[in-house]
Design an enzyme around this catalytic site. Structure first.
Site, PDB file in Angstrom:
ATOM      1  N   HIS A  96       0.884  -1.058  -0.104  1.00 11.84           N
ATOM      2  CA  HIS A  96       0.014   0.031  -0.047  1.00 11.84           C
ATOM      3  C   HIS A  96       0.852   1.405  -0.137  1.00 11.84           C
ATOM      4  O   HIS A  96       1.604   1.530   0.963  1.00 11.84           O
ATOM      5  CB  HIS A  96      -0.819  -0.082   1.219  1.00 11.84           C
ATOM      6  CG  HIS A  96      -1.962  -1.074   1.163  1.00 11.84           C
ATOM      7  ND1 HIS A  96      -3.227  -1.056   0.504  1.00 11.84           N
ATOM      8  CD2 HIS A  96      -1.865  -2.578   2.041  1.00 11.84           C
ATOM      9  CE1 HIS A  96      -3.769  -2.195   0.605  1.00 11.84           C
ATOM     10  NE2 HIS A  96      -3.196  -2.911   1.524  1.00 11.84           N
ATOM     11  N   ARG A 107      -0.255   4.351  -0.759  1.00 11.50           N
ATOM     12  CA  ARG A 107      -1.393   5.506  -0.217  1.00 11.50           C
ATOM     13  C   ARG A 107      -1.712   6.651  -1.281  1.00 11.50           C
ATOM     14  O   ARG A 107      -2.368   7.358  -1.183  1.00 11.50           O
ATOM     15  CB  ARG A 107      -1.136   5.960   1.023  1.00 11.50           C
ATOM     16  CG  ARG A 107      -0.660   4.700   2.225  1.00 11.50           C
ATOM     17  CD  ARG A 107      -2.123   4.254   2.571  1.00 11.50           C
ATOM     18  NE  ARG A 107      -1.839   3.399   3.796  1.00 11.50           N
ATOM     19  CZ  ARG A 107      -2.698   2.318   3.952  1.00 11.50           C
ATOM     20  NH1 ARG A 107      -3.479   1.938   2.823  1.00 11.50           N
ATOM     21  NH2 ARG A 107      -2.676   1.538   4.869  1.00 11.50           N
ATOM     22  N   ASP A 154       2.048  -6.973   2.587  1.00  9.13           N
ATOM     23  CA  ASP A 154       0.611  -6.181   2.966  1.00  9.13           C
ATOM     24  C   ASP A 154       1.259  -4.839   3.686  1.00  9.13           C
ATOM     25  O   ASP A 154       0.512  -4.388   4.562  1.00  9.13           O
ATOM     26  CB  ASP A 154      -0.011  -7.092   3.624  1.00  9.13           C
ATOM     27  CG  ASP A 154      -1.345  -6.421   3.891  1.00  9.13           C
ATOM     28  OD1 ASP A 154      -1.860  -5.290   3.215  1.00  9.13           O
ATOM     29  OD2 ASP A 154      -2.327  -6.774   4.738  1.00  9.13           O
TER      30      ASP A 154
END
Length: 428
Positions: free
Chosen positions: A58, A60, A303
Site C-alpha cells: 500500500h 497510499r 501487505d
C-alpha cells in the site's frame, strides 16, 4: 562506474561466486573474475538474491500522502531489498480507472527506487457493485494485470465470477481479500480464547475460509486464475491445498507478520498489533510456515500498510488496521523459515522473487542470477543481528509490530537494473 563486481557472494546461498554487472545487465558469473575497470563490492559471507518482488504493497498515493507516498514507499522497498512492488488500489481516488493507475505508474518511474506496478480495483470505488474499467486499465500505459479490492472483499459471487471471466481475456488475475463481511461486523481481533477473555469482537477463521472455498470453485468453473491475499488460517491452507490437488489455478500469499506473531500479543492492547486479517493462533502460524515450505502457499507478500501516528496512537477500538512491512520482511522470513530449517535461500528467492514476479507478470524481475539477465539484485548479510528501530525507517509511517525486537539479517545493497538504490544499508 557502469561496471560493478560483486565479489565472493553466495548466490542463492550456494558456493561463493563473483558476479559482474555491466550497465543494466549481469554479464558474467563465476570464480575469480577480473575486477579491472569495475567498482568492487566485497560480499564475503553474504547472500546474493534476485531483487525481491512484493505483490501486496500500500503506497497510499494519491490521497493519503500523510501515511506514505510513492517516493517514501519505494525508498522503504529498496531498503528492504525490493526492486518491484505492486501497489494496491485502495487510494483516494480509488485506482479504478486508467488515469489513476497511470498516475501511480509514472510516479514510480519518476522516483526510480524500484519499479511500481499498480493493481487495479475490481469494482468501481471498491464498492462491490459494478466492475471497474478492467480492460482500460490493462490497455493503459500501466499495463495492469492484477486486480483487487483489497481492504474489502468482493463478496458478491456474481461480481466475482464476472471479474474472473473478464481477466481471462488478457491473462490477468483477481487477488481476493477473503473476508465474509457479515461474519466480521464489529470484529477487532481473531475470534478465539483471547478475544473471549478480552471481550473484543472476534474475526472468525470461517469468514476467510468460506470466501476462499467459494472463489476456488468459481475459478475452476470459469477456468480462470485467482490469487488469495494474506492467507492466515490453518483451514485456509487446507482449502488451497485441496484446490491445487484438483488442478485449480489458485495461488496464495502469506505475510511476514502472520508467520511470526500471534493473537496473544493483543493482550497488550497495543494497536500496533491490530491488522486485517488479524493475528491468529500459534497453530495457525505453524500451519502457515509448513504451507510456505511445501509450496501450498506460493509467496510471501508484505501487505505493507502505513498509517500516520494518530491513527495508531489511540485506543484499540478506534485504531486503524495494518502494519508496515517492507523494511523488515526479509529478516522475519530469515528467522521463521531459514534459521528454522524450513527453507534455504534458494527457497526464499523462489517465494519472494521468482513466483511473485511470475504471478504478477513483472517483466525483468524474478530472473535467475546469471549472465544475460537484468541486474536486479539484493545482497543480504545473514549473520547480522539488530534491534528494530522504526525511527530509521525510510517509510513515512512507523507502525511496525517489531519495534525493539531483535531480528536477524540485513539488506546491505540493492541494485535496480545495475544502478545501486541501497549501498551499505543506506539509500543511494
Amino acid at each position: 562506474m557502469s561496471k560493478i563486481l560483486i565479489r565472493g557472494a553466495k548466490v542463492l546461498g550456494g558456493e561463493p561466486q563473483d558476479v559482474l554487472i555491466d550497465g543494466d545487465t549481469i554479464v558474467e558469473v563465476g570464480a575469480g573474475l577480473p575486477a579491472e575497470g569495475a567498482e568492487v563490492v566485497e560480499a564475503e559471507g553474504k547472500v546474493l538474491l534476485p531483487g525481491l518482488v512484493d505483490l501486496h504493497t500500500h503506497l497510499r498515493e494519491p490521497g493519503r500522502e500523510d501515511s506514505e507516498t510513492v517516493l517514501t514507499g519505494t525508498r522503504a522497498a529498496a531498503s528492504g531489498g525490493y526492486t518491484a512492488v505492486f501497489a494496491m488500489a485502495n487510494t483516494f481516488p480509488v485506482a479504478d480507472t486508467a488515469g489513476v493507475v497511470e498516475q501511480v505508474y509514472r510516479l514510480g518511474q519518476q522516483h526510480g527506487y524500484c519499479d511500481v506496478q499498480p493493481i487495479g480495483a475490481v469494482t468501481v470505488g471498491l464498492e462491490g457493485k459494478k466492475l471497474a474499467e478492467l480492460g482500460a486499465m490493462h490497455e493503459s500505459a500501466a499495463g495492469v494485470t492484477v486486480f483487487s479490492d483489497d481492504g474489502k472483499c468482493v463478496d458478491d459471487a456474481v461480481i466475482m465470477r464476472r471479474a474472473l471471466e473478464y481477466v481471462k481475456a488478457f491473462g490477468g488475475v483477481v487477488a481476493q481479500h477473503a473476508q465474509e463481511p457479515r461474519l466480521t461486523e464489529g470484529a477487532q481481533m481473531n475470534e478465539g480464547v483471547v478475544s473471549a477473555e478480552l471481550g473484543l469482537g472476534g474475526w472468525p477463521a470461517v469468514a476467510e475460509e468460506s470466501i476462499i472455498a467459494r472463489d476456488v470453485l468459481l475459478a475452476e468453473h470459469v477456468h480462470s486464475r485467482v490469487h488469495i491475499c494474506h492467507l492466515s488460517t490453518a483451514g485456509s491452507v487446507e482449502i488451497v491445498r485441496w484446490a491445487k490437488s484438483r488442478g485449480i489455478d489458485v495461488t496464495a500469499e502469506v505475510t511476514p507478520h502472520h508467520l511470526l506473531l500471534t493473537d496473544e500479543l493483543v493482550r497488550s492492547y497495543n494497536p500496533v498489533y491490530k491488522v486485517n486479517p488479524p493475528l491468529r493462533t500459534e497453530r495457525d502460524v505453524m500451519a502457515l510456515r509448513e504451507a510456505l515450505a511445501d509450496g501450498t502457499i506460493d509467496i510471501v507478500a508484505t501487505d505493507h500498510a502505513p498509517h500516520p501516528h494518530e491513527d495508531k496512537d489511540c485506543e484499540w477500538a478506534a485504531a486503524a488496521m495494518g502494519m508496515v512491512g517492507l523494511e523488515t520482511a526479509l529478516s522475519v522470513v530469515q528467522q521463521t523459515m531459514v534459521d528454522s530449517g524450513l527453507l534455504d535461500w534458494a527457497g526464499v528467492a523462489d517465494r519472494m522473487s521468482f513466483k511473485p514476479a511470475r504471478i504478477g507478470g513483472a517483466t525483468g524481475h524474478g530472473r535467475p542470477v546469471s549472465a544475460g539477465e537484468p541486474a536486479n539484485l539484493t545482497l543480504v548479510d545473514p549473520a547480522y543481528r539488530g534491534t528494530v528501530d522504526p525511527t530509521g525507517f525510510a517509510s513515512r509511517s512507523r507502525n511496525t509490530p517489531y519495534e525493539g525486537r531483535e531480528l536477524p539479517g540485513r539488506v546491505t545493497h540493492t541494485w535496480l537494473r545495475g544502478r545501486a538504490t541501497l549501498v551499505d544499508g543506506k539509500l543511494a
